[in-house]
Design a protein around this motif. Structure first.
Motif, PDB file in Angstrom:
ATOM      1  N   TRP A  35      12.888  -0.442   4.535  1.00  0.00           N
ATOM      2  CA  TRP A  35      11.638   0.010   5.172  1.00  0.00           C
ATOM      3  C   TRP A  35      11.214   1.263   4.296  1.00  0.00           C
ATOM      4  N   GLN A  36       9.821   1.432   4.698  1.00  0.00           N
ATOM      5  CA  GLN A  36       9.008   2.552   3.797  1.00  0.00           C
ATOM      6  C   GLN A  36       7.985   3.016   4.819  1.00  0.00           C
ATOM      7  N   LEU A  37       7.857   4.391   4.836  1.00  0.00           N
ATOM      8  CA  LEU A  37       7.181   5.163   5.629  1.00  0.00           C
ATOM      9  C   LEU A  37       6.704   6.313   4.829  1.00  0.00           C
TER      10      LEU A  37
ATOM     11  N   GLY B 158       0.775  -1.200   0.114  1.00  0.00           N
ATOM     12  CA  GLY B 158      -0.153   0.054   0.031  1.00  0.00           C
ATOM     13  C   GLY B 158       0.851   1.332   0.003  1.00  0.00           C
ATOM     14  N   GLY B 159       1.812   1.325  -0.631  1.00  0.00           N
ATOM     15  CA  GLY B 159       2.370   2.612  -0.897  1.00  0.00           C
ATOM     16  C   GLY B 159       1.952   3.634  -1.571  1.00  0.00           C
ATOM     17  N   TYR B 160       2.140   4.909  -1.314  1.00  0.00           N
ATOM     18  CA  TYR B 160       1.366   5.983  -2.069  1.00  0.00           C
ATOM     19  C   TYR B 160       1.765   5.929  -3.480  1.00  0.00           C
ATOM     20  N   GLN B 161       2.882   5.754  -4.123  1.00  0.00           N
ATOM     21  CA  GLN B 161       3.001   5.952  -5.365  1.00  0.00           C
ATOM     22  C   GLN B 161       3.132   4.520  -5.954  1.00  0.00           C
ATOM     23  N   ASN B 162       2.754   3.439  -5.151  1.00  0.00           N
ATOM     24  CA  ASN B 162       2.729   1.901  -5.792  1.00  0.00           C
ATOM     25  C   ASN B 162       4.037   1.615  -6.079  1.00  0.00           C
ATOM     26  N   ASP B 163       5.227   2.219  -5.183  1.00  0.00           N
ATOM     27  CA  ASP B 163       6.477   1.553  -5.007  1.00  0.00           C
ATOM     28  C   ASP B 163       6.527   0.854  -3.859  1.00  0.00           C
ATOM     29  N   ASN B 164       5.803  -0.321  -3.788  1.00  0.00           N
ATOM     30  CA  ASN B 164       5.889  -1.005  -2.410  1.00  0.00           C
ATOM     31  C   ASN B 164       7.176  -1.981  -2.304  1.00  0.00           C
ATOM     32  N   ILE B 165       7.720  -2.020  -1.165  1.00  0.00           N
ATOM     33  CA  ILE B 165       9.002  -2.714  -1.017  1.00  0.00           C
ATOM     34  C   ILE B 165       8.497  -4.479  -0.862  1.00  0.00           C
ATOM     35  N   LEU B 166       7.402  -4.615  -0.657  1.00  0.00           N
ATOM     36  CA  LEU B 166       7.026  -6.032  -0.345  1.00  0.00           C
ATOM     37  C   LEU B 166       6.742  -6.614  -1.729  1.00  0.00           C
TER      38      LEU B 166
ATOM     39  N   HIS C  70       3.103  -4.809   7.140  1.00  0.00           N
ATOM     40  CA  HIS C  70       2.434  -3.386   6.467  1.00  0.00           C
ATOM     41  C   HIS C  70       1.386  -3.008   7.509  1.00  0.00           C
ATOM     42  N   ALA C  71       1.319  -1.640   7.497  1.00  0.00           N
ATOM     43  CA  ALA C  71       0.512  -1.054   8.307  1.00  0.00           C
ATOM     44  C   ALA C  71      -0.180   0.165   7.855  1.00  0.00           C
ATOM     45  N   ARG C  72      -1.250   0.523   8.279  1.00  0.00           N
ATOM     46  CA  ARG C  72      -2.039   1.880   7.756  1.00  0.00           C
ATOM     47  C   ARG C  72      -2.829   2.174   9.053  1.00  0.00           C
ATOM     48  N   TRP C  73      -2.945   3.697   9.319  1.00  0.00           N
ATOM     49  CA  TRP C  73      -3.530   4.227  10.356  1.00  0.00           C
ATOM     50  C   TRP C  73      -4.228   5.422   9.815  1.00  0.00           C
ATOM     51  N   GLN C  74      -5.340   5.405   9.797  1.00  0.00           N
ATOM     52  CA  GLN C  74      -6.054   7.049   9.552  1.00  0.00           C
ATOM     53  C   GLN C  74      -6.094   7.543  10.890  1.00  0.00           C
ATOM     54  N   ILE C  75      -5.403   8.645  10.868  1.00  0.00           N
ATOM     55  CA  ILE C  75      -5.524   9.250  12.352  1.00  0.00           C
ATOM     56  C   ILE C  75      -6.705  10.057  12.698  1.00  0.00           C
ATOM     57  N   THR C  76      -6.996  11.018  11.404  1.00  0.00           N
ATOM     58  CA  THR C  76      -8.445  11.575  11.424  1.00  0.00           C
ATOM     59  C   THR C  76      -8.876  11.538  10.136  1.00  0.00           C
ATOM     60  N   PRO C  77     -10.121  11.827   9.784  1.00  0.00           N
ATOM     61  CA  PRO C  77     -10.619  11.798   8.477  1.00  0.00           C
ATOM     62  C   PRO C  77      -9.614  12.625   7.581  1.00  0.00           C
ATOM     63  N   GLY C  78      -9.193  12.379   6.160  1.00  0.00           N
ATOM     64  CA  GLY C  78      -8.194  12.869   5.560  1.00  0.00           C
ATOM     65  C   GLY C  78      -6.600  12.812   5.792  1.00  0.00           C
ATOM     66  N   VAL C  79      -6.209  12.364   7.004  1.00  0.00           N
ATOM     67  CA  VAL C  79      -4.813  12.310   7.697  1.00  0.00           C
ATOM     68  C   VAL C  79      -4.623  10.900   7.957  1.00  0.00           C
ATOM     69  N   GLU C  80      -3.615  10.246   7.082  1.00  0.00           N
ATOM     70  CA  GLU C  80      -3.264   8.866   7.194  1.00  0.00           C
ATOM     71  C   GLU C  80      -1.655   8.758   6.940  1.00  0.00           C
TER      72      GLU C  80
ATOM     73  N   HIS D  96     -12.014   0.703  12.505  1.00  0.00           N
ATOM     74  CA  HIS D  96     -12.128   1.149  11.036  1.00  0.00           C
ATOM     75  C   HIS D  96     -10.938   1.887  10.600  1.00  0.00           C
ATOM     76  N   ASN D  97     -10.049   2.090  11.610  1.00  0.00           N
ATOM     77  CA  ASN D  97      -8.881   3.055  11.235  1.00  0.00           C
ATOM     78  C   ASN D  97      -7.527   2.405  11.095  1.00  0.00           C
ATOM     79  N   VAL D  98      -7.298   1.317  11.647  1.00  0.00           N
ATOM     80  CA  VAL D  98      -6.024   0.670  11.543  1.00  0.00           C
ATOM     81  C   VAL D  98      -6.054  -0.658  10.925  1.00  0.00           C
TER      82      VAL D  98
END
Length: 204
Positions: free
Chosen positions: A172-174, A22-30, A136-146, A89-91
């Protein structure tokens, strides 16, 4: 592509690139979709907040080496197991187990419920196989911020942790995303950092 779906199970036979991480530019290391398409069969199941995927793929040959130097690398195979948990719903948190192997089909690697590195160490010619573990992990901190992150360990040897041994390779990728940045509609901000140590993805 040939796909079967029901409420909790999906089976797929296809030729395409697959994404894990789930990298933002599709450049996933996995597992990145920015790769030549390859043939694979996958089995996926989801029950509640848990999703599990097992995939077996036949990777394309080294066409560049074939055209320049003659016969290139032998055909390689890829086995992938990915277990992902939705924590509310956010993690989202996932763990990935992968094995790249050559020249033969190992039944142990085709078992969708096996631990691939354990199967590898039970083989006589285990040195031919490249094991990769990741998270791999994803956290939606607030709506619109992830924020999203990935970690990869290539040919990990626990007894050599902290010794500087080159066999323990990692990456690693962040990254983070802010939609509607500074309160401006349609202004989206993304940033991502990737670190890949020398020799990652190689094996000899």
């Amino acid at each position: 592509e040939l796909t079967y779906n029901n409420d909790w199970f999906t089976g797929k036979l296809a030729r395409e690139a697959v994404e894990i991480g789930g990298g933002y530019q599709n450049d996933n290391i996995l597992l990145s979709p920015n790769a030549p398409n390859y043939d694979f069969v996958s089995l996926s199941a989801h029950v509640g907040a848990v999703r599990y995927t097992s995939m077996f793929a036949s990777l394309v040959a080294d066409t560049i080496a074939d055209s320049i130097t003659g016969p290139g690398l032998p055909l390689k195979y890829l086995a992938v197991h990915d277990l992902t948990f939705a924590l509310g719903h956010n993690v989202e948190l996932g763990f990935t187990d992968m094995m790249v192997f050559v020249q033969r089909l190992e039944l142990g690697f085709l078992n969708p419920f096996s631990v691939l590195d354990v199967v590898k160490h039970g083989l006589q010619d285990e040195d031919k196989d490249n094991s990769i573990m990741g998270a791999h992990a994803r956290w939606q901190i607030t709506p619109g911020v992830e924020v999203r992150g990935q970690m990869l360990l290539d040919d990990f040897v626990g007894s050599r942790v902290g010794t500087g041994d080159w066999q323990n390779k990692f990456a690693w990728q962040l990254g983070g995303m802010w939609a509607g940045a500074f309160g401006v509609p349609d202004l989206d901000w993304e940033a991502e950092c990737i670190r890949v140590e020398p020799y990652v993805y190689t094996h000899w």
